[in-house]
Design a protein around this motif. Structure first.
Motif, short mmCIF file in Angstrom:
data_model
loop_
_atom_site.label_atom_id
_atom_site.label_comp_id
_atom_site.label_asym_id
_atom_site.label_seq_id
_atom_site.Cartn_x
_atom_site.Cartn_y
_atom_site.Cartn_z
N LYS A 266 0.83 -1.21 0.00
CA LYS A 266 0.00 0.00 0.00
C LYS A 266 0.86 1.26 0.00
O LYS A 266 0.54 2.26 -0.68
N ARG A 285 -11.46 1.20 -7.49
CA ARG A 285 -12.48 0.18 -7.23
C ARG A 285 -11.83 -1.20 -7.06
O ARG A 285 -12.21 -1.95 -6.16
N ALA A 288 -10.03 -1.37 -3.65
CA ALA A 288 -10.99 -1.42 -2.54
C ALA A 288 -11.62 -2.80 -2.44
O ALA A 288 -11.79 -3.35 -1.34
N LEU A 289 -11.98 -3.37 -3.58
CA LEU A 289 -12.56 -4.72 -3.57
C LEU A 289 -11.56 -5.75 -3.09
O LEU A 289 -11.90 -6.65 -2.31
N ALA A 291 -9.10 -5.27 -1.03
CA ALA A 291 -8.95 -5.10 0.41
C ALA A 291 -10.09 -5.74 1.18
O ALA A 291 -9.89 -6.26 2.29
N SER A 292 -11.28 -5.75 0.61
CA SER A 292 -12.43 -6.35 1.30
C SER A 292 -12.28 -7.86 1.44
O SER A 292 -12.97 -8.48 2.26
N TYR A 293 -11.40 -8.46 0.65
CA TYR A 293 -11.13 -9.90 0.75
C TYR A 293 -9.87 -10.19 1.57
O TYR A 293 -9.43 -11.33 1.67
N GLY A 294 -9.29 -9.14 2.17
CA GLY A 294 -8.07 -9.32 2.94
C GLY A 294 -6.82 -9.36 2.10
O GLY A 294 -5.77 -9.83 2.56
N MET A 321 -11.45 -13.69 -4.39
CA MET A 321 -11.27 -12.30 -4.81
C MET A 321 -11.47 -12.15 -6.31
O MET A 321 -12.17 -11.23 -6.77
N GLY A 324 -15.07 -12.34 -7.22
CA GLY A 324 -15.78 -11.11 -6.89
C GLY A 324 -15.48 -9.99 -7.87
O GLY A 324 -16.38 -9.23 -8.26
N ARG A 328 -17.99 -8.03 -10.95
CA ARG A 328 -18.16 -6.58 -11.08
C ARG A 328 -17.55 -6.03 -12.37
O ARG A 328 -17.36 -4.83 -12.51
#
Length: 359
Positions: A266, A285, A288-289, A291-294, A321, A324, A328
């Motif tokens: 990061k 996007r 961020a997606l 990161a939502s999966y770790g 990931m 997902g 999208r």
């Protein structure tokens, strides 16, 4: 004499821009691979076959005497063949070289994985084979690709496509080789010049993926814009910070504390954003997606489009990931480190067909 070849694409893991100014980059050689096929001729003719058509010429000790102006799409391959013949330095038989198109996404746009560098490497190695030469094909490809870009670019994509695996790379100065090529001394210069500063690293223990944003970007334009904004002192400070983060990323790739590794990734992304508006809405996007999966990620390459390199703690998280992201609308590729340029047992059928159709 004939040979089938293939070479991988590349993605930057760290060190974008810093490698242009003396810093160190880490890169990964990745699939999809690009195929090529080369065949020696009985005469002195040369043909380059690409998806967009054929370019013809004849061999000379000073390069190929092309029958027409070299189109933009042929420029890197043509330059590599010119340099190969200059390194050979004497009359030679001709050959035919067919190179497959680089990988594209679902919308037909290039994925930003170093297609021109890959084609240059395939041309340099293919010509070396049919000319029965022993020149350093990596140095020659670096020369051809850098000259073809007007001196821009780091050569990291060329080194990765040639050597494969995960690499630590420092920019190679091709200026002496360009001068030698222009003065008829290329063969000796290739043998006498310093080795390329490139080191293979162990296979990553984290799981990697690539997410394409659906937007393409011009590396050459972006480099020009960034260099116009940043003076020498600012570049040096950037390199120092980038190298520290790159070292942490290299350590993290080998396994251990994934959270600390994620923070380094990061931080490298944030450092790149200090250079200008390199992040697109699509990239934001994707990250961020992820990161939502770790997972963690960053832009890969010059920015302004193309995609992001993503890192997950294991293959299961990576699969979830990618699923997902695909849902999208993002094109994803699970990644493993690929070998560099190599011979293949069989030629890709369409490449052989292109060559068979030549007179």
């Amino acid at each position: 004499m004939e040979r089938a070849l293939s070479a991988p694409g590349k993605l930057f893991l760290s060190g974008e821009y810093a490698v242009l100014w003396g810093g160190v980059a880490r890169l990964a050689a990745v699939a999809p691979r690009t195929a090529a096929y080369v065949r020696r001729r009985a005469d002195a003719r040369v043909h380059v076959c690409l998806e967009e058509g054929t370019l013809a010429g004849s061999t000379t000790p000073l390069g190929v005497r092309w029958e027409r102006e070299v189109p933009a799409g042929f420029s890197f391959v043509a330059r590599a063949l010119d340099e190969a013949l200059r390194a050979h330095g004497r009359a030679s038989a001709g050959f035919d070289l067919a190179v497959a198109p680089s990988a594209v996404g679902p919308n037909g746009q290039k994925l930003g994985m170093g297609g021109s560098a890959c084609a240059t490497v395939l041309a340099a190695e293919g010509a070396r084979y049919v000319l029965e030469e022993r020149y350093d094909a990596l140095k020659l490809a670096l020369l051809a690709h850098t000259a073809g870009q007007g001196g821009k670019g780091s050569g990291g994509d060329v080194a990765t496509s040639f050597a494969g695996s995960v690499l630590r790379y420092r920019r190679y100065d091709v200026a002496p080789l360009i001068e030698a090529s222009n003065t008829g001394r290329l063969r000796a210069a290739l043998a006498e010049s310093p080795s390329v500063d490139v080191w293979r690293l162990p296979s990553p223990r984290v799981s990697m993926a690539y997410a394409f944003t659906g937007e393409s970007a011009s590396t050459r334009v972006l480099i020009g814009q960034v260099e116009a904004r940043l003076e020498a002192s600012g570049r040096q400070h950037f390199v120092e910070r980038s190298d520290l983060l790159g070292h942490a990323i290299e350590d993290g790739l080998a396994g251990g504390d994934f959270r600390a590794f994620s923070e380094a990734v990061k931080a490298q992304h944030a450092l790149l954003l200090e250079l200008g508006p390199l992040e697109t809405e699509g990239m934001r996007r994707v990250l961020a997606l992820a990161a939502s999966y770790g997972a963690a990620g960053k832009l890969s390459g010059a920015g302004g489009g193309d995609g992001c390199i993503l890192f997950a703690p294991d293959a299961q998280v990576r699969a979830e990931m990618c699923k997902g992201l695909e849902a999208r609308g993002f094109h994803t590729l699970p990644l493993d480190a690929e070998p560099g340029v190599r011979g293949e047992a069989q030629a890709e059928p369409r490449l052989r067909t292109w060559v068979d159709a030549l007179s």
